[in-house]
Structures are given as structure tokens and as C-alpha cells.
Design an enzyme around this catalytic site. Sequence first.
Site, PDB file in Angstrom:
ATOM      1  CG  ASP A  35     -11.371  -2.761  -1.203  1.00  0.00           C
ATOM      2  OD1 ASP A  35     -10.509  -3.884  -1.151  1.00  0.00           O
ATOM      3  OD2 ASP A  35     -11.064  -1.633  -1.521  1.00  0.00           O
ATOM      4  CG  ASP A  50      -2.071  -0.954   1.212  1.00  0.00           C
ATOM      5  OD1 ASP A  50      -2.228  -1.466   0.078  1.00  0.00           O
ATOM      6  OD2 ASP A  50      -2.460  -1.218   2.325  1.00  0.00           O
TER       7      ASP A  50
END
Length: 264
Positions: free
Chosen positions: A130, A11
Site C-alpha cells: 500500500d 475486501d
Amino acid sequence: MVAVRIIPCLDVRAGRVVKGVKFRDHVDMGDIIERARAYRDQGADELVFYDITASPEQRSVDVEWVERVAAEIDIPFAVAGGIRDVERARAVLHAGADKISVNSPALKRPQLVRELADTFGSQCVVIGIDSIRDRNGYRLRANTGDPGNMIDPDLDTRAWVEQVQQLGAGEIVLNCMDADGVRTGYDIEQLAEMRAICDVPLIASGGAGRREHFLEVFEQADVDGALAATVFHSGQIAIPALKDWLRANGVETRVQAGSTQVVQ
């Protein structure tokens, strides 16, 4: 048996690698290039880079660091972050990425998936999902890189998995948000349910804490790859040892040419 893939996830925020728990409280985990080199040397099968604030900030990923990564590593990598059109996808691929991954932009405009697949081929198009469990089952979330701007698009995860395949997606990364960063294991139930309707490679994301969790997700959910961050960033699990252990337990893993991995 087709060899599974072990995939570190990086990330990226403000040019640095970060990691949070359930998409919150991110802490700095180091330099992008240093991390990429280390995972290449450890025998990672590929890498995934998420510019986690690109979509919430209404911008696209910075191709400058994509170019830097491409110049340093020789394993495949995917890039995600605010890729909203063919032109930006082309810039990311030309910078050296092997795949582009889209999540929130595809939710806003599903036809984007078709446009990308038609232009670059399905093999280049990864759909990041997600997913969170609520009273209505498995549901999607968007703009997850910024908890303050997270959006509920009111979409069912199962329906979205089916739709993106019809639009030309070549791979799906399913991140089970309830498990993200907590290291208690992948959401086997959700992954197995989506595997049953997924005809393209399915990558598990969210929840790895022990080597046994990787074995469970490969054996019980039949995924094609397992993505993890915290256990790799922290050094808790070493990729060469993980691959050796998985092979010893009947799961075929890849041997990366040029890696420091020792085959036993």
C-alpha cells in the site's frame, strides 16, 4: 505476448465483502461465496481476498471461509490477512488457497518473506504494498484496513519493492492508495516506476473506473495483471466484455475454461 490477468479484489470484513474509498467508509457489497461464484462464472482469471481488519486487530484470517471458497470455485485465489508465520500460511494453503499475500506482517518482520518462499516456493508468495505519494516521494503505509490504526512505517516504496524481491517474493500487488476507489484511473506514473525495478509479476491495484483505464495500465505501465473491485462489484464493467474489448485493442487476455465468456 503473455496474456494479462483480470483480477477482482474482495475486501472481507466480518465475513462479508465490503468496499471503501481510499480505505475508508466501507459499505457492504455482498456474500463472499456468492461473489466468488459470480466472478468464476464471468471468467475472472483469479481472485484476491483481503481480510482487511486482521492485521489491525492482531489476528489472522479465518480459514473457515477460505475452505468454503475453495469448495465452490476452481480458479486460483490468493488470501491475505494477518499471516505472520509459516504455520498460519500453511493452514491457509491447506484450506485451499493457491497463494498467500502478506503486507503489514512483512513490514514488521521482513524475514517472513524469506521463510515463506523457502517453505512453499516463491510462486505462492505475494507481497501486497500500500503506497501513498507524499512530499518525500512514494511511501508505504501499514494496517490500512482500519484507518484509525493506520501506520506510517517510514519506508520508501521503491526500496521495499527491491527488498522483497531479494527475499524471495514471487509477485507484487501495488495498491496506489491515492487512487483507491476513486475510479479516475490507475497511477500509471508510480506503476511504471516500480515496473522498471520489478523482475517478478507486478499487479496494478487502485483506480479502475472505465475500461480504458485497464488498457492504459497494460500499455503504459506494462503490468502483468490489473486488480479492481468497485467497477466489478457494481456491475459497471463486465469481465467478459472487458476481455473482448482489450483483445480487440491488442492486449492478450486469458480465456477461462468453463466460464461463460464468449470468444469472438
